[in-house]
Design a protein around this motif. Structure first.
Motif, PDB file in Angstrom:
ATOM      1  N   ARG A  73       0.817  -1.224   0.000  1.00 30.71           N
ATOM      2  CA  ARG A  73       0.000   0.000   0.000  1.00 30.71           C
ATOM      3  C   ARG A  73       0.847   1.269   0.000  1.00 30.71           C
ATOM      4  NH1 ARG A  73      -3.676  -3.070   2.076  1.00 30.71           N
ATOM      5  NH2 ARG A  73      -2.339  -3.355   3.871  1.00 30.71           N
ATOM      6  N   THR A  74       2.049   1.210   0.586  1.00 32.19           N
ATOM      7  CA  THR A  74       2.853   2.425   0.671  1.00 32.19           C
ATOM      8  C   THR A  74       3.736   2.642  -0.552  1.00 32.19           C
ATOM      9  OG1 THR A  74       2.942   1.886   3.024  1.00 32.19           O
ATOM     10  CG2 THR A  74       4.192   3.806   2.324  1.00 32.19           C
ATOM     11  N   ILE A  89       4.718   5.726  14.058  1.00 26.85           N
ATOM     12  CA  ILE A  89       3.445   5.910  13.356  1.00 26.85           C
ATOM     13  C   ILE A  89       3.742   6.492  11.984  1.00 26.85           C
ATOM     14  CG2 ILE A  89       1.324   7.283  13.326  1.00 26.85           C
ATOM     15  CD1 ILE A  89       1.894   7.621  16.439  1.00 26.85           C
ATOM     16  N   TYR A  90       3.187   5.915  10.930  1.00 23.79           N
ATOM     17  CA  TYR A  90       3.331   6.575   9.631  1.00 23.79           C
ATOM     18  C   TYR A  90       1.986   7.046   9.068  1.00 23.79           C
ATOM     19  CZ  TYR A  90       4.438   7.941   4.962  1.00 23.79           C
ATOM     20  OH  TYR A  90       4.517   8.684   3.807  1.00 23.79           O
ATOM     21  N   CYS A  91       1.033   6.111   8.824  1.00 25.13           N
ATOM     22  CA  CYS A  91      -0.213   6.560   8.169  1.00 25.13           C
ATOM     23  C   CYS A  91      -1.353   6.804   9.159  1.00 25.13           C
ATOM     24  CB  CYS A  91      -0.642   5.575   7.085  1.00 25.13           C
ATOM     25  SG  CYS A  91      -1.528   4.129   7.730  1.00 25.13           S
ATOM     26  N   ASN A  92      -1.314   6.128  10.291  1.00 26.25           N
ATOM     27  CA  ASN A  92      -2.295   6.325  11.367  1.00 26.25           C
ATOM     28  C   ASN A  92      -3.714   5.868  11.015  1.00 26.25           C
ATOM     29  OD1 ASN A  92      -2.830   7.044  14.012  1.00 26.25           O
ATOM     30  ND2 ASN A  92      -3.084   9.228  13.601  1.00 26.25           N
ATOM     31  N   ILE A  93      -3.916   5.205   9.866  1.00 26.91           N
ATOM     32  CA  ILE A  93      -5.254   4.712   9.534  1.00 26.91           C
ATOM     33  C   ILE A  93      -5.222   3.256   9.056  1.00 26.91           C
ATOM     34  CG2 ILE A  93      -6.362   6.931   9.092  1.00 26.91           C
ATOM     35  CD1 ILE A  93      -5.843   6.477   6.074  1.00 26.91           C
ATOM     36  N   GLY A  94      -4.189   2.526   9.469  1.00 29.38           N
ATOM     37  CA  GLY A  94      -4.217   1.080   9.217  1.00 29.38           C
ATOM     38  C   GLY A  94      -3.656   0.605   7.899  1.00 29.38           C
ATOM     39  N   HIS A  95      -3.139   1.505   7.064  1.00 28.98           N
ATOM     40  CA  HIS A  95      -2.672   1.072   5.757  1.00 28.98           C
ATOM     41  C   HIS A  95      -1.225   0.570   5.755  1.00 28.98           C
ATOM     42  CE1 HIS A  95      -5.840   3.887   3.728  1.00 28.98           C
ATOM     43  NE2 HIS A  95      -6.373   2.789   4.211  1.00 28.98           N
ATOM     44  N   CYS A  96      -0.354   1.229   6.532  1.00 32.95           N
ATOM     45  CA  CYS A  96       1.085   0.984   6.334  1.00 32.95           C
ATOM     46  C   CYS A  96       1.664  -0.099   7.242  1.00 32.95           C
ATOM     47  CB  CYS A  96       1.871   2.282   6.502  1.00 32.95           C
ATOM     48  SG  CYS A  96       2.074   2.793   8.226  1.00 32.95           S
ATOM     49  N   PHE A  97       0.983  -0.469   8.289  1.00 33.35           N
ATOM     50  CA  PHE A  97       1.434  -1.516   9.211  1.00 33.35           C
ATOM     51  C   PHE A  97       2.773  -1.218   9.883  1.00 33.35           C
ATOM     52  CE2 PHE A  97      -1.590  -5.020   8.878  1.00 33.35           C
ATOM     53  CZ  PHE A  97      -2.352  -4.609   7.806  1.00 33.35           C
ATOM     54  N   GLU A  98       3.238   0.030   9.859  1.00 32.79           N
ATOM     55  CA  GLU A  98       4.512   0.360  10.499  1.00 32.79           C
ATOM     56  C   GLU A  98       4.395   0.327  12.027  1.00 32.79           C
ATOM     57  OE1 GLU A  98       7.354   0.357   9.393  1.00 32.79           O
ATOM     58  OE2 GLU A  98       7.720   1.671   7.699  1.00 32.79           O
ATOM     59  N   SER A 120       2.516  10.593   7.417  1.00 31.21           N
ATOM     60  CA  SER A 120       1.753  11.162   6.315  1.00 31.21           C
ATOM     61  C   SER A 120       0.914  12.318   6.864  1.00 31.21           C
ATOM     62  CB  SER A 120       0.865  10.091   5.694  1.00 31.21           C
ATOM     63  OG  SER A 120      -0.220   9.808   6.548  1.00 31.21           O
ATOM     64  N   ALA A 150      -2.075  11.268   8.736  1.00 33.89           N
ATOM     65  CA  ALA A 150      -1.813  10.771  10.085  1.00 33.89           C
ATOM     66  C   ALA A 150      -1.895  11.916  11.085  1.00 33.89           C
ATOM     67  CB  ALA A 150      -0.431  10.122  10.140  1.00 33.89           C
ATOM     68  N   ARG A 198       2.962  -1.712  14.091  1.00 34.76           N
ATOM     69  CA  ARG A 198       2.490  -2.948  14.712  1.00 34.76           C
ATOM     70  C   ARG A 198       3.259  -3.279  15.992  1.00 34.76           C
ATOM     71  NH1 ARG A 198       5.098  -4.331   9.734  1.00 34.76           N
ATOM     72  NH2 ARG A 198       6.604  -6.013  10.035  1.00 34.76           N
ATOM     73  N   ARG A 232      -2.041  -3.430  14.913  1.00 33.41           N
ATOM     74  CA  ARG A 232      -1.743  -2.061  14.512  1.00 33.41           C
ATOM     75  C   ARG A 232      -2.116  -1.096  15.643  1.00 33.41           C
ATOM     76  NH1 ARG A 232      -4.968  -2.588   8.957  1.00 33.41           N
ATOM     77  NH2 ARG A 232      -5.822  -4.345  10.099  1.00 33.41           N
TER      78      ARG A 232
END
Ligand SMILES: Cc1cc2nc3c(=O)[nH]c(=O)nc-3n(C[C@H](O)[C@H](O)[C@H](O)COP(=O)(O)OP(=O)(O)OC[C@H]3O[C@@H](n4cnc5c(N)ncnc54)[C@H](O)[C@@H]3O)c2cc1C
Lengths: 88, 110, 399
Positions: A47-48, B62-71, C126, C129, B73, B83
């Protein structure tokens, strides 16, 4: 700027330089780049960085993006917890 | 340094009377409040690194904060790979950050 | 078995659920977030009449209405696969399997990223975020930050962060590589903003709008003589002639290295300097999150003005795959009001196809309403949105 230092795929830590280099070397598709480097095939499901890889390859090969998606999506689109494989 | 909690806002309603809750992260006790996610609770407590990359040990947050990037976890009460941004904080939660894996796990040519 | 399962409780999914349930369809909505609203949560825009459009309130209203119609909700549930059988869909989630006659995928959008040296450091996030952290969880993303990427969304969210009391150094461009050829060129970025000029109430946009209506060489002049400290929008400097070369820090973000750039994005040697920040937001723009459609037989079309690859569908929000529908940002990047209007169309289409719909003008009216919302949108993400929509409708007919 040192382009080697730019990570494209955060999950698999594949660099900008790796992707550019391999695309130039093999003149291959972005699908092949993903399979070779594992970029966009890590934990997050691409996704990224999926779009980034497609974009680098299409810039280098000077090919506009096509309607079909370069590396088709495969289930699961979210990692599945192991307990679900056990069968409940 | 001043808290990162937003206490007043010109347009949004910010509730001042939310009960506080405690949780454990990597063996230390911290305080946040009901309605926080694990991600917001850790950020509030000044913790930016949620895990390290499994192979290279580079720190991640934290990268995307909405569950997309899984960073983001983390392991929550024994359940791995949750997440932090999608997991509501609960009182008494025990959270661990992801660790670097032992080298035999490492893929690649070496 | 459910009659309709909707993936995504954003404005599209919620309004679709309401429209379908109002006509008697039984509906379950699945979302991996812990509350309803999707990306509506966090949005905060000032309308031209000075009234604030508050996404949290909008989401609450939609959810309350949905509850009245006995719609079932499954939050904190991720859908990882969908599979079509002869007369039903299997929807696989981390909380087990759901079965449904019809499936609506309303999974919204995701953010493009802008890779730079140092962007994996904790503290780099992002722009979305930061928006969710501040406006939904009421925690500031940091004490003092910088935004990389100048576009409609980054300017809108910068203003929201300012309202939340967050200190922002400025909004700047990323340095140039193959990935951000356009987003790193002051001239191109300026032109894009200028095209969207009439839609936004900021001083920068107004000036841009004035210039595009006149002469394009004037525009080049503006970019060339653009003040190095930027023009301010709501007190936040927008520095179209400055780029971040590197994000610095050991264990977390400590600063950024910036440099001045020429109108075409080339770094001017000797202008490098370091700015201390404790967080960095990356604003690369949005693209439709289509992965669940990608595991079905539904074809795609690549339409840049809609944000990239979008599932083929018609104005009734039907895809070429039987009983598979789409609505909202998965069909193209637009504002929440458009997503909500599209959701209603999709909900009515499902009701129609399952033989529940009595009022047969309802779908046409709802389709017209989508167009009206599109023309009146507060935020437009691309100036050629109508062209993109027409191209897609053409594709749905030939498919
Ligand atoms: C970070 C971000 C910020 C934005 N900010 C603005 C803004 O300020 N102003 C504006 O006008 N527009 C903004 N947008 C555009 C936004 O997409 C639309 O305004 C609108 O919210 C789209 O509605 P939707 O219903 O299509 O999708 P969304 O509102 O995105 O809702 C989709 C929902 O689907 C869920 N979901 C996705 N995949 C799965 C899955 N596999 N399993 C379970 N659940 C899933 C998500 O959790 C989400 O709640 C933003 C978009 C993003 C991504």
């Amino acid at each position: 700027m040192n382009e080697k230092d730019i990570i494209i795929c955060r999950c698999e830590e594949v660099s900008y330089e790796d992707i550019v280099h391999l695309t130039e070397l093999y003149q291959c598709s972005s699908r092949e780049i993903k399979l070779r480097t594992r970029a966009a095939m890590g934990y997050c499901g691409g996704r990224t960085c999926r779009n980034l890889v497609d974009q680098i390859v299409s810039e280098i090969k000077n090919e506009p993006p096509a309607d079909n998606i370069p590396l088709t999506y495969r289930p699961p689109v979210r990692p599945i917890p192991f307990r679900l494989f056990g069968g409940e | 340094m001043a808290s990162l909690r937003i206490k007043e806002h010109p347009i949004l309603t910010v509730d001042q009377h939310v009960p506080e809750i405690q949780f454990e992260f990597n063996g230390k006790i911290y305080t946040a409040r009901e309605g926080d996610t694990i991600a917001s609770a850790l950020l509030l407590n000044g913790i930016r690194t949620l895990r390290v990359h499994e192979e290279t040990a580079s720190p991640r947050g934290i990268y995307c904060n909405i569950g997309h990037c899984f960073e983001c976890r983390v392991t929550v009460n024994e359940t791995a790979e949750k997440r932090a941004c999608l997991t509501p904080l609960e009182d008494g939660m025990v959270i661990h950050s992801g660790q670097r894996l032992p080298t035999p796990f490492k893929k690649g040519e070496e | 078995m459910n009659q309709l399962v909707i993936v995504g409780a954003g404005p599209a999914g919620l309004s679709a659920a309401i429209a379908a349930a109002k006509n008697g369809v039984n509906v379950t909505v699945i979302d991996e977030f812990m509350k309803p609203g999707g990306r509506l949560l966090g949005q905060l825009h000032e309308e031209s009449n000075g009234i604030w459009w508050n996404g949290v309130d909008e989401a609450t209203n939609l959810f309350n209405e949905a509850i009245e119609f006995h719609i079932q909700f499954q939050f904190e549930t991720s859908v990882h696969h969908v599979k079509k059988h002869s007369n039903h869909w299997d929807i696989q989630t981390d909380k087990g399997m759901f079965k449904s006659q019809a499936l609506l995928v309303a999974t919204g959008a995701a953010e493009h990223s802008i890779p730079l040296p140092g962007w994996t450091l904790p503290g780099v996030m992002s722009i979305g975020a930061a928006q969710v952290m501040a406006n939904v969880h009421h925690v500031k993303p940091g004490h003092h930050g910088i935004i990389i990427g100048i576009n409609v969304l980054s300017i809108a969210i910068a203003r929201e962060l300012k309202l939340a009391g967050v200190q922002l150094e400025s909004i700047v461009l990323p340095s140039c590589n193959l990935l951000n050829k356009e987003a790193s060129q002051p001239g191109v970025v300026f032109q894009k903003l200028a095209k969207l000029a009439h839609l936004a109430p900021s001083p920068l946009f107004k000036m841009g709008g004035f210039l595009t209506n006149k002469l394009s060489f004037l525009e080049k002049l503006v970019v060339r003589s653009f003040p190095k400290n930027g023009l301010k929008a709501w007190g936040i400097p927008i520095q179209i002639r400055r780029a971040v070369i590197e994000i610095l820090g050991e264990e977390k973000v400590e600063g950024v290295k910036v440099a001045d750039i020429t109108p075409s994005g080339v770094i001017m040697k000797g202008t490098e300097k370091i700015i201390d920040v404790d967080f960095v937001c990356i604003a690369g723009g949005l693209y439709p999150l289509t992965e669940l459609i990608g595991v079905t037989a539904c074809p795609f079309k690549f339409i840049p003005s809609l944000g990239g690859h979008v599932p083929v569908h018609n104005e009734q929000m039907q895809t070429p795959v039987e009983k598979l529908y789409v609505a909202g940002n998965i069909t193209g990047i637009e504002s929440a009001k458009v997503a909500k209007a599209q959701g209603k169309v999709a909900g009515l289409s499902v009701a129609h196809d399952l033989h529940y719909l009595q009022d047969h003008n309802a779908i046409d009216d709802a389709v017209q309403h989508v167009k009206k919302m599109r023309d009146h949108a507060l935020i437009q993400f691309h100036p050629d949105i109508n062209k993109g929509r027409n191209e897609l409708n053409g594709a749905s007919i030939t498919n």
